[in-house]
Design an enzyme around this catalytic site. Structure first.
Site, PDB file in Angstrom:
ATOM      1  N   GLY A 160       0.834  -1.191   0.000  1.00 39.97           N
ATOM      2  CA  GLY A 160       0.000   0.000   0.000  1.00 39.97           C
ATOM      3  C   GLY A 160       0.869   1.242   0.000  1.00 39.97           C
ATOM      4  N   ALA A 161       1.873   1.244   0.895  1.00 44.08           N
ATOM      5  CA  ALA A 161       2.748   2.400   1.043  1.00 44.08           C
ATOM      6  C   ALA A 161       3.993   1.969   1.806  1.00 44.08           C
ATOM      7  CB  ALA A 161       2.027   3.511   1.800  1.00 44.08           C
ATOM      8  N   MET A 162       5.018   2.834   1.821  1.00 45.55           N
ATOM      9  CA  MET A 162       6.269   2.495   2.500  1.00 45.55           C
ATOM     10  C   MET A 162       6.843   3.717   3.183  1.00 45.55           C
ATOM     11  SD  MET A 162       8.485   0.197   3.254  1.00 45.55           S
ATOM     12  CE  MET A 162       9.910   0.589   4.274  1.00 45.55           C
ATOM     13  N   GLU A 163       7.247   3.516   4.448  1.00 47.38           N
ATOM     14  CA  GLU A 163       7.589   4.627   5.343  1.00 47.38           C
ATOM     15  C   GLU A 163       9.012   5.145   5.189  1.00 47.38           C
ATOM     16  OE1 GLU A 163       6.936   1.416   6.256  1.00 47.38           O
ATOM     17  OE2 GLU A 163       8.171   0.779   7.947  1.00 47.38           O
ATOM     18  N   ASN A 164       9.535   5.290   3.993  1.00 47.78           N
ATOM     19  CA  ASN A 164      10.888   5.824   3.841  1.00 47.78           C
ATOM     20  C   ASN A 164      10.933   7.241   4.401  1.00 47.78           C
ATOM     21  OD1 ASN A 164      11.310   3.543   1.896  1.00 47.78           O
ATOM     22  ND2 ASN A 164       9.863   4.784   0.726  1.00 47.78           N
ATOM     23  N   GLU A 186       2.019   5.761   7.831  1.00 46.46           N
ATOM     24  CA  GLU A 186       3.401   5.945   7.371  1.00 46.46           C
ATOM     25  C   GLU A 186       4.080   7.078   8.143  1.00 46.46           C
ATOM     26  OE1 GLU A 186       4.346   3.531   5.685  1.00 46.46           O
ATOM     27  OE2 GLU A 186       2.350   2.824   5.123  1.00 46.46           O
TER      28      GLU A 186
HETATM   29 ZN   LIG Z   1       3.802   0.123   8.218  1.00 54.93          ZN
END
Ligand SMILES: [Zn+2]
Length: 852
Positions: free
Chosen positions: A269-273, A306
Site C-alpha cells: 500500500g505504502a512504505m515509510e521511507n 506511514e
Molecule cells: Zn507500516
C-alpha cells in the site's frame, strides 16, 4: 537471537556512512553505481562480508585505510542463498577506520522490488519511472550494503539522470549540475542515521506540488503529471498527522522535508521511507467530493500510518525482523488515534472493527501463529505482513492502551522513544518503558498475547448476585487447547464500567439480577464473548441502548459462534432480524457479512425466501434514508445509504433497487454528479444486470476513470457481471498487460469469490499458474489466491488442496495455509447449516416473513 544465525552479518566491520552514486538507463533497464562506505573495522580481517544480490561487482573495488593505504579486493564470491558478497582483501586490514569503494552494475527489474521500473502512458506516449521498494531485504539489489536493520548509517546519495526528468530521494535536493551528454548530476542532503530498508529514490517524468510548510517541515505530493487535482486530501492528512505525532511523541519530526509520492506500480500500500514516503496511487490520490468515506478513511489511515513510522520504526527501529510486527501494529494503532482526533465524526474505531474481524477469523484457526515469532532467514518475515500483525497486533495495543489509560500509555511511548533515539530495540524494551511509567505488569500481559496464538472466549455466567467471567481458547475446531491470557477487559454493570484483568482462573463481579452486564464494554478487547442464558437475552434486548461498537461486537461474536458450530445460522438470522432500525454502517456490514454467507448456502425457492427476508430487513431503512443525499447529512449517513443499496441489490435482489442502480451507474460513468457512496454502491449492483456492453465500458473505466478509486471500483465490478463467458474475457485481460500486476489480486481475487462463477476463475488460475506466479511478488500472489477460502463444497476443497500440494508457494506460505483452513471451515459450515437454513427459509419456514 543466536549469534550463530548464518543470515546475520559478522559485526567485525560496521558501516557508519554510505556515499552512493547511481545512474539508471531507462531504455535498457540497467544501472551502474559506485559506493564509498565509511567503516569501522573492529578486528583484523582478510575479507569483508556484506549483502548483495543480482549485482555484478567491478571494475574497481578496494579498501582504503584511514592512513591512506589502499588494499585491493582480489576476489568477490557471491553466495546466492544468503545473498551475501565475500570480498577477499589482498592483505589483512587492521582495526581502525577505513573506506570501502565498490563499483557495480545491476538490472532495473520489473518485479516491484529493489530498484524497479514503473510505467504510465499519457498523450505523449509511454513513460518509465525507476523507483525503489527496499523492505525487507531488497536494498541489496540496488547497492552492496549491510542490509540488516541494526546497521544504521547516514546515506549521501547522488543520482545521474537524463535532462528533463526529475529525481527524488529521502533527503532534499542539495545540488543539481550538468553532467554532460544530456545528463544532470543531482545530489541529495544526507539522511539521518537509519536502516538500509528505508532508503528510497526515484527518477522519472514526475510533478510535485508546491511545498507547504507544516510546523517548519516542507511537505509535497509527488505524482505523475496531470494528477495534481487529487493531492489536497493527502496534504490535509499529512498536516494533521505531522502535528498530531510531533505532539504525541514529544519529539520533532526527525527528517528535514516530507515528500509523499504516488507511484503507478507499487506492490504494497505504502512504505515509510523517511522524507520520501511512497504509495500506490489509490492509497494517496483522491477526490474527496466523489470518494466514499470508507475510501477516504483508508487513505487517511495509510498516510497517518506511514507518518507514525517516521518516529516509531524509522527513528527507533527493531533490531531484527522479529520486531516487524510491533513496528506495523504500532503504526496501525497510531493511525487510528490520529484519524480519530482528526475526524471524530467518522468513528474510526467502528470501521476498524471490520478489519479486526478478519484478524479474529484467521486467529480462530488451528493454524494461526503467535504475533511475534523467531525469524531466522529474512525470508521468514514475509509471513509476518498479514492481518495477525497489523489488525490483531494493532488491536492488542488498543486493548493495552484502554487498560493503562491513554495518557499513561502515551507517556510510556515517549519514554521508550526518548531512551532509544536513533537506536535499535527489542520488543521487550517497549513493555519495560510502559511498565516503568504505569507500574502495571505490561510485560507479563503482553508476552502472553504476542507469544501465544489465538484469543480467549470469555464466558459470562450468572451466580446469584454475582456474574462469573471465565476464559477458554476460542476456535473454529470446537473447544480450544489450554492456552490462557491475562486479558484486559472492560465490564459494565448497570451504569458503571470497570477495567479488569481477567486472569486464567477467571474473575467474579457483583451484579444484581436487574443490572445489565456488558462484557467487553466499548468493544476494545480482542476477545469473543459468550453470555449464558438470560444474560444474552438481556444484552440483545438492550441493543438499542448499547454503544455502536458493542452492537457490532454482539453480531460479530454471534457469527463467529456460527462458524465455530456453537450457534445455528438460523438463530443468527433471527438475531439479525432485530437490527432493521440500525443506523451505523459498520454494524450493517458485519450483519450483512453473515447474511452473505447464508446466501451462498441457499439455492432455489429457499433462496427466494431469503431474498425476501433481506428486503424486509433492509428495505424500510433504505426507504427512510432515501436515494438522494439530504441537507445536513453526515458522511456516515451517506455511507449507510451505500451499504443499504448493496444489501437490497446484491442480497435482496430487489428489482426497483437494481433499476435505480443501473441509472445511477450510467450517470456516474457519464460524469454526472452522483454522490460518491451511492455511485460506489450502485456499480456492483448495476453490474449484476450488465452484459457485453457494460463489460467493455468497465474495462475502459479501469484506464480512464477520473480517480484511482473509480478505476479500482470498476476493475472490481467486472467480477459481478453475471455471464461466465464475460468472466473468461475478464480473466484473459490479466495476462495481456492491460491490468497492472499490483491490481491483479483485486481482479482475480474478486472473480474467485464470485458466488456463481468462482470456479471459472479457479480454472483460470490453475491453468495460468506459472504465468501469474512469475509476474507477481509473493504477497500479491497469495492475496490473489486467498479467495479460495470461500469454496464450500468438498469437491472444490479436494481440488484446491490437490493443486497446492503440487504448487506450493515459496514465500508467504503461511497465509495460504490460513486460507485453506478457512476453506475447511466453510465446507463444515455448509454441511452443518445449509439444510437447516433451507428449511427455515422455505415456504412456511420459521424465517419466512421474519424480516418484516
Ligand atoms: Zn507500516
Amino acid at each position: 537471537m543466536s549469534e550463530s544465525n548464518r543470515y546475520r552479518l559478522p559485526k567485525t566491520v560496521v558501516p557508519s556512512r554510505y556515499d552512493l552514486v547511481l545512474e539508471a538507463d531507462l531504455e535498457t533497464f540497467a544501472f551502474e553505481g559506485a559506493v564509498d562506505v565509511t567503516l569501522i573495522i573492529g578486528e583484523a580481517v582478510d575479507e569483508i562480508v556484506l549483502n548483495a544480490d543480482e549485482l555484478a561487482f567491478g571494475p574497481a573495488c578496494w579498501l582504503e585505510t584511514s592512513a591512506g593505504d589502499r588494499i585491493e579486493v582480489t576476489g568477490v564470491w557471491l553466495d546466492p542463498e544468503t545473498e551475501r558478497a565475500h570480498l577477499s582483501l589482498a592483505r589483512t586490514a587492521s582495526p581502525g577506520d577505513a573506506t570501502l569503494h565498490v563499483e557495480f552494475t545491476g538490472p532495473v527489474n520489473d518485479r516491484l522490488r529493489g530498484f524497479y521500473r514503473s510505467t504510465y502512458t499519457d498523450d505523449i506516449g509511454e513513460h518509465t519511472i525507476a523507483t525503489t521498494q527496499m523492505q525487507p531485504t531488497d536494498a541489496r539489489r540496488a547497492f552492496p550494503c549491510w542490509d540488516e536493520p541494526e546497521f544504521k548509517a547516514v546515506f549521501g546519495l547522488t543520482l545521474v539522470i537524463p535532462e528533463g526528468l526529475r529525481a527524488f530521494a529521502n533527503g532534499a535536493k542539495a545540488s543539481s549540475e550538468p553532467a554532460g551528454s544530456g545528463k544532470r548530476r543531482v545530489t541529495f542532503a544526507d539522511t539521518m542515521p537509519m536502516s538500509t530498508y528505508l532508503i528510497a529514490f526515484c527518477v522519472g517524468r514526475l510533478d510535485a506540488t508546491e511545498p507547504v510548510i507544516m510546523g517548519g517541515v516542507p511537505v509535497r505530493v509527488v505524482h505523475v503529471p496531470g494528477k495534481g487535482n487529487l493531492t489536497s486530501f493527502a496534504l490535509e492528512v499529512a498536516e494533521h498527522s505531522l502535528r498530531f505525532f510531533t505532539d504525541y511523541y514529544g519529539i520533532p519530526y526527525p527528517e528535514k522535508k516530507m515528500d509523499l509520492a504516488a507511484l503507478p506500480d507499487f506492490a504494497a500500500g505504502a512504505m515509510e521511507n523517511p522524507g520520501f514516503i511512497t504509495f500506490r496511487e489509490a492509497a494517496l490520490l483522491v477526490d474527496p467530493s466523489t470518494a466514499t468515506q470508507a475510501e477516504q478513511l483508508r487513505i487517511g489511515e495509510t498516510i497517518a500510518h506511514e507518518i507514525a513510522h517516521m518516529w516509531f520504526g524509522d527513528l527507533v527501529t527493531m533490531r531484527w525482523w522479529n520486531g516487524t510486527w510491533l513496528n506495523e501494529a504500532f503504526a496501525t494503532f497510531m493511525a487510528l488515534l490520529a484519524m480519530d482526533a482528526w475526524k471524530p465524526e467518522w468513528k474510526v474505531f467502528e470501521s476498524f472493527a471490520l478489519d479486526r474481524s478478519e484478524a479474529f477469523e484467521v486467529d480462530a484457526l488451528s493454524s494461526t501463529r503467535s504475533i511475534e515469532y523467531e525469524v531466522i532467514a529474512p525470508a521468514d518475515v514475509e509471513d509476518m505482513f498479514d492481518v495477525l500483525t497489523y489488525e490483531k497486533g494493532g488491536s492488542t495495543l488498543w486493548m493495552l492502551e484502554q487498560y493503562l489509560g491513554p495518557e499513561p500509555f502515551r507517556d510510556g511511548i515517549r519514554k521508550y522513544l526518548a531512551d532509544h533515539l536513533y537506536g535499535n530495540t527489542e520488543t521487550a524494551d517497549l513493555w519495560d518503558a510502559l511498565a516503568e511509567v504505569t507500574g502495571e505488569p505490561v510485560g507479563r500481559v503482553m508476552d502472553a498475547w504476542i507469544w501465544q496464538g489465538g484469543h480467549p472466549l470469555i464466558s459470562v455466567v450468572r451466580q446469584g448476585d454475582q456474574v462469573a467471567l471465565s476464559q477458554s481458547r476460542f476456535g473454529h475446531e470446537g473447544a480450544g487447547d489450554g492456552t490462557r491470557w491475562p486479558t484486559p477487559l472492560r465490564v459494565r454493570v448497570g451504569e458503571c464500567t470497570e477495567s479488569l484483568l481477567v486472569e486464567p482462573e477467571g474473575v467474579v463481579v457483583e451484579a444484581s439480577a436487574d443490572e445489565l452486564v456488558v462484557a467487553n464494554a466499548g468493544g476494545s478487547s480482542f476477545v469473543r464473548v459468550h453470555y449464558e442464558g438470560e444474560l444474552f437475552g438481556a444484552v440483545r434486548d438492550a441493543a438499542a441502548r448499547l454503544a455502536p461498537l458493542e452492537r457490532y461486537v454482539l453480531l460479530d461474536d454471534a457469527w463467529a459462534a456460527v462458524l465455530a458450530g456453537a450457534l445455528g445460522a438460523v438463530e443468527f438470522c433471527e438475531l439479525a432480524a432485530r437490527f432493521g432500525n440500525e443506523n451505523e454502517s459498520p454494524v450493517w456490514k458485519t450483519l450483512l457479512g453473515g447474511l452473505g454467507w447464508c446466501d451462498r448456502l441457499l439455492d432455489g425457492e429457499p433462496r427466494d425466501g431469503f431474498r425476501s427476508f433481506v428486503r424486509d430487513l433492509a428495505g424500510p431503512r433504505l426507504e427512510a434514508a432515501g436515494w438522494e443525499p439530504r441537507e445536513g447529512e453526515s458522511d456516515l449517513d451517506r455511507e449507510l445509504r451505500g451499504t443499504l443499496v448493496r444489501a437490497m441489490g446484491l442480497l435482496g435482489r430487489d428489482a426497483p433497487t437494481i433499476d435505480r442502480a443501473v441509472v445511477a451507474e450510467r450517470a456516474s460513468r457519464a460524469g454526472e454528479d452522483i454522490d460518491g457512496p451511492l455511485a460506489a454502491a450502485a456499480l456492483p449492483v448495476a453490474a449484476t444486470a450488465g452484459g457485453k456492453e457494460e463489460w467493455e465500458a468497465f474495462v475502459a473505466m479501469y484506464r480512464d476513470g477520473a480517480t484511482p478509486q473509480q478505476q479500482r471500483r470498476y476493475v472490481q465490478a467486472l467480477a459481478s457481471l453475471p455471464q461466465p463467458e464475460l468472466m473468461q474475457r475478464t480473466l484473459a485481460k490479466t495476462l495481456d498487460g492491460y491490468v497492472r500486476g499490483q491490481d491483479l489480486p483485486f481482479l482475480i481475487g474478486g472473480c474467485l469469490t464470485s458466488r456463481d462463477h468462482g470456479s471459472v476463475a479457479w480454472g483460470f488460475v490453475k491453468e495460468n499458474w506459472d504465468a501469474l506466479s512469475s509476474k507477481l511478488t509473493p504477497h500479491l500472489l497469495v492475496y490473489l489466491v486467498e479467495g479460495v477460502r470461500v469454496f464450500s463444497t468438498q469437491v472444490q476443497r479436494d481440488d484446491v488442496l490437490a493443486f497446492f500440494e503440487t504448487h506450493p508457494l515459496e514465500r508467504a506460505g503461511k497465509m495460504l495455509v490460513h486460507a485453506l483452513e478457512r476453506q475447511g471451515v466453510a465446507v463444515a459450515l455448509r454441511e452443518r447449516e445449509a439444510g437447516k437454513l433451507a428449511a427455515a427459509f422455505a415456504a412456511g419456514g420459521r424465517l419466512r416473513g421474519l424480516g418484516s
